[in-house]
Design a protein around this motif. Structure first.
Motif, PDB file in Angstrom:
ATOM      1  N   SER A   1       4.996  -1.744   6.784  1.00  9.89           N
ATOM      2  CA  SER A   1       4.626  -2.158   5.433  1.00  9.89           C
ATOM      3  C   SER A   1       3.754  -1.102   4.761  1.00  9.89           C
ATOM      4  O   SER A   1       3.954  -0.753   3.594  1.00  9.89           O
ATOM      5  N   ASP A   2       2.799  -0.563   5.526  1.00 18.50           N
ATOM      6  CA  ASP A   2       1.895   0.454   4.961  1.00 18.50           C
ATOM      7  C   ASP A   2       2.672   1.687   4.510  1.00 18.50           C
ATOM      8  O   ASP A   2       2.344   2.300   3.489  1.00 18.50           O
ATOM      9  N   TYR A   3       3.656   2.072   5.314  1.00 17.74           N
ATOM     10  CA  TYR A   3       4.416   3.301   5.022  1.00 17.74           C
ATOM     11  C   TYR A   3       5.649   3.029   4.159  1.00 17.74           C
ATOM     12  O   TYR A   3       6.382   3.957   3.802  1.00 17.74           O
ATOM     13  N   ASN A   4       5.896   1.730   3.849  1.00 18.14           N
ATOM     14  CA  ASN A   4       7.037   1.329   3.031  1.00 18.14           C
ATOM     15  C   ASN A   4       8.328   1.900   3.612  1.00 18.14           C
ATOM     16  O   ASN A   4       9.100   2.591   2.922  1.00 18.14           O
TER      17      ASN A   4
ATOM     18  N   SER B   1      11.644   1.075   6.596  1.00 14.35           N
ATOM     19  CA  SER B   1      12.289   0.044   7.408  1.00 14.35           C
ATOM     20  C   SER B   1      12.088   0.353   8.893  1.00 14.35           C
ATOM     21  O   SER B   1      11.823   1.510   9.287  1.00 14.35           O
TER      22      SER B   1
END
Length: 397
Positions: free
Chosen positions: A31-34, A36
């Motif tokens: 999520s932090d690095y956006n 998958s």
């Protein structure tokens, strides 16, 4: 004794205080690095199934490179992450780590091959059984207890020699015996000097003499035990200082009755004159390197005590007359085998003549002198039981 990294790992694994959830932390990073999960694993070059096996604890042999990659991705210290991964491992895998710890302990401390030949270990023993045998023998319940209670106090004052594991085993056995016996009598040097001058006649009594002298020594704070010789060690005896009191260990190095008496007087000389020096290193072995330059004096003391050179010069003319040798031994209050033993030594030392095979018929079976001393044998199950037995027979009731 500093604990090994495996000790730390095993403690952390069994502590059950780890709340870190790898899966949740991984999801948070995605999520932090956006990015998958599929993309992240592709960039890390980790197969999806392999990743699942690592974080679920089902991987039989987690790939170290993958573990490092995941730790880096999660920005976690690698040592900490390894602990977390291990927390998820199966009991079988954790057990294999514990076996590695035990195997290292055995290989570091014991000559397993020689001790198996000696009969101390059974040839069919597995790793767990080998460790159990050692711990039971020395009276400990864990490897850590063995290292803290036996290795640390014994070698805290001196450098440990790992090159001779049999000698190390012999030393630890004697030291542990003295600790358990824990002679309650105060060491009295003046009484020891008075007692030594009375020792010689007791050498004439093969069955009772040595035992009687050892009991008398115990009563003035000097503990004497007999421990079986270990092949390759070349140790005739030793003097230990345990809890501030002198302790002597004798062995059947060359299986001769006179040698046992000679060694006892040799070690008593160390007690009288080298106490402080030996205390600095906890023990001194006779037959080991003479680093303190104290062996010659102890040898001379023991030799002159039983048969000085002038007496050799007298008896050598009659050595082939058993009756006269017997009378000479009687007049000098020593066993006749001691006369023949010292005659042999002087002939070799002074003239280079070898009489070692001669006069064997006059040597008694040395085992008769040891019977009441309850010698420590490598067949014994537990030093604790043997030590308590020795203490019981040495105490004057």
């Amino acid at each position: 004794m500093k604990e090994s990294n495996i000790d730390d790992l095993l403690k952390s694994i069994f502590s059950d205080d780890e709340s870190f959830d790898i899966r949740n932390e991984f999801e948070q990073k995605l999520s932090d690095y956006n990015v998958s999960k599929t993309k992240a694993l592709k960039l890390l070059n980790i197969d999806k199934d392999v990743f699942e096996q690592i974080i679920s604890g089902t991987a039989k042999q987690p790939n170290l490179i993958h573990v490092v990659k995941i730790a880096e991705f999660l920005e976690i210290n690698i040592d900490k992450f390894i602990q977390i991964v291990l927390n998820n491992q199966s009991k079988v895998n954790i057990g294999s780590i514990d076996k590695a710890r035990k195997a290292t302990f055995l290989l570091k401390n014991f000559d397993v091959k020689t001790l198996t030949k000696l009969g101390f270990f059974d040839k069919d023993y597995e790793t767990d059984e080998l460790v159990d045998k050692v711990l039971t023998f020395f009276g400990y319940t864990s490897i850590q207890e063995y290292e803290d209670e036996l290795v640390e106090p014994l070698y805290s004052k001196t450098k440990r020699n790992f090159s001779d594991k049999m000698k190390d085993f012999w030393i630890k056995s004697a030291y542990q015996t003295f600790r358990i016996i824990d002679n309650p009598n105060e060491y009295d040097r003046v009484r020891l000097k008075d007692l030594i001058v009375k020792v010689k006649p007791y050498s004439q009594d093969v069955k009772e003499g040595l035992f009687t002298v050892c009991k008398a020594l115990y009563n003035i704070g000097v503990t004497v035990i007999f421990q079986d010789y270990l092949s390759t060690t070349q140790v005739r005896g030793g003097t230990f200082i345990v809890n501030g009191k002198p302790c002597i260990v004798l062995t059947d190095f060359n299986k001769k009755y006179p040698t046992i008496w000679f060694t006892l007087l040799h070690e008593l000389h160390h007690v009288l004159f080298d106490f402080d020096l030996i205390e600095t290193s906890s023990f001194h072995l006779t037959g080991d390197d003479d680093l303190f330059l104290i062996e010659d004096k102890a040898d001379s003391f023991a030799r002159d005590f039983f048969m000085a050179e002038d007496k050799f010069n007298y008896i050598k003319k009659y050595i082939n007359n058993p009756f006269l040798v017997s009378k000479f031994a009687e007049q000098n209050e020593i066993h006749v085998s001691i006369v023949y033993s010292f005659y042999t030594w002087y002939q070799d030392k002074l003239y280079g003549k070898n009489y070692h095979a001669a006069f064997r018929d006059f040597y008694p079976n040395y085992k008769e002198a040891l019977g009441k001393l309850s010698p420590i044998s490598w067949d014994d199950i537990s030093i604790k039981e043997t030590s308590e037995r020795i203490k019981l027979i040495l105490e004057i009731k």
